[in-house]
Design a protein around this motif. Structure first.
Motif, mmCIF file in Angstrom:
data_model
loop_
_atom_site.group_PDB
_atom_site.id
_atom_site.type_symbol
_atom_site.label_atom_id
_atom_site.label_comp_id
_atom_site.label_asym_id
_atom_site.label_seq_id
_atom_site.Cartn_x
_atom_site.Cartn_y
_atom_site.Cartn_z
ATOM 1 N N ARG A 269 0.860 -1.424 0.037
ATOM 2 C CA ARG A 269 -0.051 -0.133 -0.196
ATOM 3 C C ARG A 269 0.947 1.308 0.112
ATOM 4 N N VAL A 270 0.749 2.144 -0.897
ATOM 5 C CA VAL A 270 1.227 3.401 -0.692
ATOM 6 C C VAL A 270 1.042 4.196 0.362
ATOM 7 N N ALA A 278 5.847 7.613 -5.360
ATOM 8 C CA ALA A 278 4.972 6.979 -4.302
ATOM 9 C C ALA A 278 5.850 6.078 -3.429
ATOM 10 N N ILE A 279 5.470 6.011 -2.070
ATOM 11 C CA ILE A 279 6.522 5.227 -1.165
ATOM 12 C C ILE A 279 5.617 4.234 -0.532
ATOM 13 N N ALA A 295 -2.393 5.139 -10.779
ATOM 14 C CA ALA A 295 -2.440 3.847 -10.128
ATOM 15 C C ALA A 295 -1.629 3.774 -8.816
ATOM 16 N N ALA A 296 -0.832 4.846 -8.752
ATOM 17 C CA ALA A 296 0.081 4.858 -7.541
ATOM 18 C C ALA A 296 -0.218 6.096 -6.853
ATOM 19 N N ARG A 297 -1.338 5.997 -5.778
ATOM 20 C CA ARG A 297 -1.547 7.384 -5.176
ATOM 21 C C ARG A 297 -1.567 6.925 -3.817
ATOM 22 N N GLN A 300 -3.637 3.727 -2.080
ATOM 23 C CA GLN A 300 -3.833 2.626 -2.834
ATOM 24 C C GLN A 300 -2.807 1.653 -2.800
ATOM 25 N N GLU A 301 -3.608 0.174 -3.011
ATOM 26 C CA GLU A 301 -2.998 -1.241 -2.810
ATOM 27 C C GLU A 301 -2.337 -1.309 -4.560
#
Length: 401
Positions: A269-270, A278-279, A295-297, A300-301
């Protein structure tokens, strides 16, 4: 009247992208193929839409039974679609017999005439069409020169190697100057080294003649080596279409990621976003960094793909903050000659594969089974599964942003 020969500049012309509005050499529109089996229908090809450019080397890639050969046979006319259109240079070919389609096909089994020599095998189609003798001699001689069989005109097929027989089959198909050549796993009967050499030869010949090649294979190495573009098929459907680099670097589905090359898939999860990244924070000192995208916020999984050759193995804890860093323990080490493959188990039990070229460097000392290591890689080598690159916009002046 014989089809015209490719122009002198054809081999140097870049394929015109049919997506930009040009006329496609081959176009499939809503093509489906169903077979009756055991009292019910089996769908071999399901709603395939495809546009192949003039002069393009295009591959259909996928496992056995995915529908790629059925698709090729429908283009050739050996199978008729249950529904949909098959257009060759804008003309619908559904219902048109194979001999009236301006395409030729090369099969895995070359089907050369054993009682004819090389020259007569190549000349066979021209003689059937009653082409003049001097024209036959000119065209066959030129084609044998192109496939590098000059001097073997009077050899019988049994006197030739597998690679030479394949060249004869190719010359026989090309001598009629078809507008497209369809190839159904033509290198499958050759040994590995010869197959690799013939991949380069096929691409060279395709560039010289400048016509459209449609190539069916289950070998992803072949498809990546030769293709301008390719599709990956699975269970009758197109999973993804693009250039070799796009499919390798940016797979759209888990199937594509696994079928083309080797992929490591990490889930998480981000936690936050910082500096365009995104980390995913796995622990206080473990992290997966991914370029921010739709898709990477935060929250989000996501599933992140990293190719094995992008990772390095380190024993040093001092990994820069701008690098991905994951702990692991080496489970297996396999020497492959030019490289070594490492299987590393990371927290949670996921197995990760790392490829390392066999060139010793100070930062990569010998790694042994059972050793605790760090996996490190650059954020730009993390790709979120299924995330597509943003399309370029074109202004009226032709510039792209």
């Amino acid at each position: 009247m014989a089809p015209s020969e490719p122009s002198a500049g054809a081999c140097c012309a870049r394929p015109t992208d049919p997506a930009q509005g040009g006329l496609a050499a081959i176009e499939l529109v809503g093509v489906e193929k169903r077979f009756a089996a055991g009292g019910h229908d089996v769908t071999a090809v399901e709603h395939v839409d495809l546009r192949i450019a003039e002069g393009e080397f295009f591959s259909l890639l996928g496992p056995s039974g995915c529908g790629k050969t059925t698709t090729l046979r429908m283009i050739a006319g050996f199978e008729e679609p249950t529904s949909g259109q098959i257009l060759l240079h804008g003309r619908d070919m559904v219902g048109v017999p194979p001999f009236r389609r301006d395409v030729n096909m090369v099969f895995q089994q070359y089907a050369l005439f054993p009682h004819m020599d090389v020259f007569e095998n190549v000349a066979f189609g021209l003689r059937r069409r009653k082409v003049a003798k001097d024209e036959i001699a000119r065209r066959v001689t030129a084609m044998l020169r192109m496939v590098e069989l000059t001097g073997r005109e009077r050899h019988k097929p049994r006197q030739l190697s597998g690679g030479q027989q394949q060249r004869v089959a190719l010359a026989r198909a090309l001598v009629n100057h078809p507008r497209a050549l369809l190839l159904d796993e033509p290198l499958g009967a050759l040994d590995l080294k010869l197959r690799q050499a013939m991949q380069l030869e096929l691409k060279r010949i395709q560039r010289e003649v400048g016509i459209t090649f449609v190539y069916v294979t289950h070998d992803q190495g072949e498809a990546l080596t030769m293709s301008d573009r390719l599709v990956v098929m699975n269970q009758g459907r197109i999973e993804q279409l693009g250039t070799p680099r796009e499919l390798y670097e940016q797979p759209a589905t888990r199937f594509v990621a696994g079928f083309i090359g080797t992929s490591n898939i990490l889930r998480g999860r981000v936690d936050r976003e910082s500096g365009g990244l995104a980390i995913i924070q796995l622990s206080s000192d473990e992290r997966v960094l991914v370029p921010c995208g739709p898709a990477a916020r935060t929250g989000q999984e996501i599933e992140v793909i990293v190719r094995p050759e992008k990772m390095v193995l380190l024993s040093d804890d001092a990994i820069p903050e701008d690098r991905c860093a994951v702990r692991g323990r080496v489970r297996e080490v396999v020497y492959l000659g030019t490289s070594t493959s490492y299987t590393v188990v990371v927290p949670g039990g996921t197995e990760v594969t790392v490829f390392r070229q066999n060139a010793t460097s100070p930062s990569e000392a010998d790694v042994t089974e059972g050793q605790d290591v760090w996996l490190a890689w650059a954020p730009e080598h993390s790709y979120v599964l299924g995330e597509q690159p943003q399309a370029e916009e074109e202004h009226a002046d032709g510039t792209r942003v």
